[in-house]
Design an enzyme around this catalytic site. Sequence first.
Site, PDB file in Angstrom:
ATOM      1  N   ASP A 112      45.962  41.389  34.527  1.00 43.44           N
ATOM      2  CA  ASP A 112      45.417  40.504  35.739  1.00 43.44           C
ATOM      3  C   ASP A 112      46.164  40.257  37.207  1.00 43.44           C
ATOM      4  OD1 ASP A 112      42.342  40.508  35.067  1.00 43.44           O
ATOM      5  OD2 ASP A 112      42.974  38.814  33.886  1.00 43.44           O
ATOM      6  N   ASP A 173      38.663  46.544  32.932  1.00 45.89           N
ATOM      7  CA  ASP A 173      39.175  46.422  34.215  1.00 45.89           C
ATOM      8  C   ASP A 173      40.379  46.962  34.847  1.00 45.89           C
ATOM      9  OD1 ASP A 173      38.010  44.512  31.994  1.00 45.89           O
ATOM     10  OD2 ASP A 173      38.392  42.777  33.128  1.00 45.89           O
TER      11      ASP A 173
END
Length: 393
Positions: A112, A173
């Site tokens: 992330d 993701d």
Amino acid sequence: MFVGNHVSGVVFTKEIGQFNVNQQLAYCSSQVDKALESLRPYDFTMMPRNILREGRTWNLRKAKPEEWCSGFWPGILWMAFDYNKSEAVNKAAIGYTEAIAPIINSPVFDHDLGFIAINSFLKGYEVTKNEHYKQLALQAADSLITLFTPTVGTILSWPRHVKDYGGHNTIMDNMMNLELLFWADKERHSQTSNLYDIAVRHADTTMKNHFRPDGSCYHVAVYDTLTGKFIKGVTHQGYADYSMWSRGQAWAIYGYTMVYRYTKNKRFLDFAQKVTDIYLKRLHETSDDMVPIWDMDDSRGIAAPKDASAACVVASALLELCQYVKDGDRYRDAAIQMLRDLSTARYQSRDKNVSFLMHSTGHHPAGSEIDASIVYADYYYIEALLKYKNLLQ
């Protein structure tokens, strides 16, 4: 099927009426102003994350490596400033962006880091050309590739969950974070940089193992840590291992469209269309409008919670994808329908709270952020609106 014409930012159709992109951008600008007022006095280290049902102001979370949404609010502010040139918004964007710097200077926590850096420093650099932002984004790219495992061919998403999954895990993701690597490689103009090769290999390995024959994706691909062999595809945030989690498919659509932008390799363009087409097919089968239910295989069908964030991600992606293919009108028109639906009273927060949109779903299996306003929905909504505005110029 959508049929319409485009005049001065307005789309007219029998099915969806009138849509004015400038009006919706003005709405976003107004909501940002209200949100900033509610956040005074500013603590720039505390980032908006969500507004749960009946709430009116943003719930905040500390900007830190473990908080994957840390960069979305700075990115929203940079996009709002790019539109309205407000000095107050500019100052807030600078403050919240600078609060991200300690994350970049920390040991990499997980994949992330890409989201965090792209949404803050890349958006800020795009608007201001601030060299400081560029250097921090380059530093983030160098940190991110330390999670790349050559034996597997992908970036490890969650180092903390290797034992939980029984191997190297890569989530869909992660495709979004490849943009940081492609961008950094291009900025350096370096023939010795391996960032490009790592990003391409991740995209290729994911394309090979992360998808079912119809083009729908698993959320998580698990690989043998020692041999790199693909073990299984499972879900973490979806309804089931076999299901189409709407936001996961949205990441795939956006991710492969972006990979084609940087590589111009037709296999990625073809694949972007494949993962888009199955999404649109299933969307029409399972939803009463162009905003999907959170997972298209939820047994409740249309009674299941919606996920506006997935629609925002897909709309933004399709406004780029439509420019790369001969039959791009169908993707452009689908994106406009999505934006039109998102811009109605059904989804816009308006006077209910200070966000742009309602009815997103975060982590349904964990019971987290269900039917909420979520910051990344707003981020991709304003990004999509700005892309559409640029298409019309």
